[in-house]
Design a protein around this motif. Structure first.
Motif, PDB file in Angstrom:
ATOM      1  N   ALA A 116       0.872  -1.175   0.000  1.00 43.14           N
ATOM      2  CA  ALA A 116       0.000   0.000   0.000  1.00 43.14           C
ATOM      3  C   ALA A 116       0.906   1.220   0.000  1.00 43.14           C
ATOM      4  N   SER A 117       0.968   1.911  -1.127  1.00 46.66           N
ATOM      5  CA  SER A 117       2.003   2.920  -1.342  1.00 46.66           C
ATOM      6  C   SER A 117       1.431   4.220  -1.875  1.00 46.66           C
ATOM      7  N   TYR A 140      -1.080  -5.097  -4.803  1.00 48.69           N
ATOM      8  CA  TYR A 140      -0.752  -3.751  -4.346  1.00 48.69           C
ATOM      9  C   TYR A 140      -1.921  -2.808  -4.565  1.00 48.69           C
ATOM     10  N   VAL A 141      -1.890  -1.692  -3.826  1.00 44.70           N
ATOM     11  CA  VAL A 141      -2.837  -0.608  -4.021  1.00 44.70           C
ATOM     12  C   VAL A 141      -2.062   0.699  -3.919  1.00 44.70           C
ATOM     13  N   SER A 142      -2.367   1.615  -4.814  1.00 47.21           N
ATOM     14  CA  SER A 142      -1.722   2.926  -4.849  1.00 47.21           C
ATOM     15  C   SER A 142      -2.637   3.976  -4.243  1.00 47.21           C
ATOM     16  N   ALA A 143      -2.035   4.976  -3.611  1.00 44.22           N
ATOM     17  CA  ALA A 143      -2.825   6.093  -3.091  1.00 44.22           C
ATOM     18  C   ALA A 143      -3.550   6.831  -4.208  1.00 44.22           C
ATOM     19  N   ASP A 144      -3.074   6.671  -5.454  1.00 47.47           N
ATOM     20  CA  ASP A 144      -3.763   7.273  -6.593  1.00 47.47           C
ATOM     21  C   ASP A 144      -5.150   6.677  -6.791  1.00 47.47           C
ATOM     22  N   GLU A 145      -5.391   5.505  -6.205  1.00 45.62           N
ATOM     23  CA  GLU A 145      -6.646   4.791  -6.411  1.00 45.62           C
ATOM     24  C   GLU A 145      -7.677   5.047  -5.313  1.00 45.62           C
ATOM     25  N   VAL A 146      -7.336   5.868  -4.322  1.00 49.11           N
ATOM     26  CA  VAL A 146      -8.254   6.150  -3.212  1.00 49.11           C
ATOM     27  C   VAL A 146      -8.408   7.665  -3.061  1.00 49.11           C
ATOM     28  N   PRO A 147      -9.441   8.105  -2.348  1.00 49.96           N
ATOM     29  CA  PRO A 147      -9.693   9.555  -2.259  1.00 49.96           C
ATOM     30  C   PRO A 147      -8.575  10.348  -1.608  1.00 49.96           C
ATOM     31  N   HIS A 148      -7.957   9.811  -0.562  1.00 45.90           N
ATOM     32  CA  HIS A 148      -6.977  10.583   0.202  1.00 45.90           C
ATOM     33  C   HIS A 148      -5.740   9.738   0.490  1.00 45.90           C
ATOM     34  N   PRO A 153      -6.383   7.113   6.300  1.00 44.99           N
ATOM     35  CA  PRO A 153      -6.270   5.651   6.305  1.00 44.99           C
ATOM     36  C   PRO A 153      -6.714   4.972   5.022  1.00 44.99           C
ATOM     37  N   ASP A 154      -7.136   5.747   4.024  1.00 47.07           N
ATOM     38  CA  ASP A 154      -7.820   5.189   2.854  1.00 47.07           C
ATOM     39  C   ASP A 154      -7.047   4.054   2.174  1.00 47.07           C
ATOM     40  N   VAL A 155      -5.754   4.253   1.929  1.00 45.98           N
ATOM     41  CA  VAL A 155      -4.999   3.258   1.168  1.00 45.98           C
ATOM     42  C   VAL A 155      -4.865   1.957   1.953  1.00 45.98           C
ATOM     43  N   PRO A 178       3.687   9.883   8.498  1.00 47.01           N
ATOM     44  CA  PRO A 178       2.320   9.917   7.961  1.00 47.01           C
ATOM     45  C   PRO A 178       1.741   8.522   7.761  1.00 47.01           C
ATOM     46  N   GLY A 179       2.589   7.575   7.360  1.00 49.47           N
ATOM     47  CA  GLY A 179       2.114   6.206   7.178  1.00 49.47           C
ATOM     48  C   GLY A 179       1.767   5.540   8.490  1.00 49.47           C
ATOM     49  N   ALA A 180       2.575   5.785   9.516  1.00 46.77           N
ATOM     50  CA  ALA A 180       2.275   5.227  10.837  1.00 46.77           C
ATOM     51  C   ALA A 180       0.955   5.793  11.360  1.00 46.77           C
ATOM     52  N   ARG A 181       0.728   7.084  11.140  1.00 47.36           N
ATOM     53  CA  ARG A 181      -0.545   7.685  11.559  1.00 47.36           C
ATOM     54  C   ARG A 181      -1.716   7.063  10.780  1.00 47.36           C
ATOM     55  N   ALA A 182      -1.506   6.834   9.502  1.00 46.01           N
ATOM     56  CA  ALA A 182      -2.554   6.230   8.680  1.00 46.01           C
ATOM     57  C   ALA A 182      -2.880   4.822   9.159  1.00 46.01           C
ATOM     58  N   ALA A 183      -1.858   4.072   9.558  1.00 49.69           N
ATOM     59  CA  ALA A 183      -2.085   2.712  10.055  1.00 49.69           C
ATOM     60  C   ALA A 183      -2.953   2.743  11.304  1.00 49.69           C
ATOM     61  N   HIS A 184      -2.633   3.640  12.244  1.00 47.46           N
ATOM     62  CA  HIS A 184      -3.422   3.753  13.468  1.00 47.46           C
ATOM     63  C   HIS A 184      -4.850   4.195  13.158  1.00 47.46           C
ATOM     64  N   ALA A 185      -4.985   5.137  12.227  1.00 48.72           N
ATOM     65  CA  ALA A 185      -6.321   5.616  11.858  1.00 48.72           C
ATOM     66  C   ALA A 185      -7.156   4.512  11.222  1.00 48.72           C
ATOM     67  N   ALA A 186      -6.484   3.560  10.579  1.00 52.77           N
ATOM     68  CA  ALA A 186      -7.181   2.438   9.942  1.00 52.77           C
ATOM     69  C   ALA A 186      -7.522   1.331  10.934  1.00 52.77           C
TER      70      ALA A 186
END
Length: 235
Positions: A116-117, A140-148, A153-155, A178-186
């Motif tokens: 998830a990149s 894989y999933v790209s941040a280009d494929e999600v809203p934020h 946490p979208d990706v 930012p990625g660590a924060r996204a993980a916690h938010a997810a």
């Protein structure tokens, strides 16, 4: 007691790519230098580059436009940057050895994995193919494929959806705050391996479930596997 037949008991692993699995930041830096120089920006430094670690490519470009007053559209900058980066990524991307070993061990154990990149799908595909990681880590999933992008946490939530695994059973590996924060938010657990040493005391890292404060020099596949086994949900 550890279940030796299923040591990770339903855990899935979500990998950030740049700075976590591979040392791609030097390539992004070289590509960025070329793109910015094309628009008259010649004072961009490695220290500047480090401030964008963990931020999606699209968001970084938006920040450059505002910071440097670049008038070219985002699409033009993105195409130029991707072209430069992909040329470098295909020929010269270094996989962190212990991360490769970690992927191999998880693959052998049948652990669901996905990347998830913040990079573009084309960049992710080029790196996974060029480094051989795609043999064990094909999804894989790209941040280009999600809203934020991260720190939203979208990706990561999309990664869990594609794996068909609840977020609470996912463990994220991240090198950037930012990625660590996204993980916690997810709602996911996080193994933090800071790429920028000066950022290791960031609260996003110190709140991680497992922190390798010394970054890749400290990270080992054995330590990560041992922690995954000990902390795997019991049901």
């Amino acid at each position: 007691m550890t279940d030796l037949t299923r040591p990770f008991r339903g855990t899935a692993v979500v990998f950030d790519l740049d700075g976590t699995l591979v040392d791609s930041e030097p390539n992004y830096y070289r590509a960025t230098l070329g793109t910015l120089a094309r628009h008259g920006i010649t004072d961009y430094t490695w220290a500047d580059n480090e401030t964008y670690v963990g931020i999606s490519t699209l968001e970084s470009i938006g920040l450059w436009k505002r910071r440097y007053g670049i008038e070219a559209p985002v699409s033009e900058l993105l195409d130029d940057l991707n072209t430069r980066y992909l040329d470098l990524a295909r020929s010269d991307t270094h996989v962190f050895p212990q991360m490769r070993l970690f992927v191999e061990r998880l693959h052998a154990a049948g652990v669901p994995m996905i990347v998830a990149s913040g990079s573009s799908p084309e960049a992710i595909e080029a790196i996974l193919t060029g480094t051989g990681l795609g043999g064990q880590l094909s999804r894989y999933v790209s941040a280009d494929e999600v809203p934020h992008g991260k720190p939203a946490p979208d990706v990561f939530l999309e990664a869990a959806r594609r794996l068909d695994v609840p977020p609470a059973r996912c463990v994220v590996l991240e090198d950037a705050a930012p990625g660590a924060r996204a993980a916690h938010a997810a709602g996911m657990r996080c193994i933090a391996v800071p790429y920028v040493a000066a950022q290791a005391d960031d609260p996003a890292f110190t709140a991680a479930d497992l922190l390798f404060k010394g970054g890749q020099e400290e990270f080992t596949a054995r330590a990560a596997c041992d922690w995954l086994e000990r902390s795997a949900p019991s049901s």
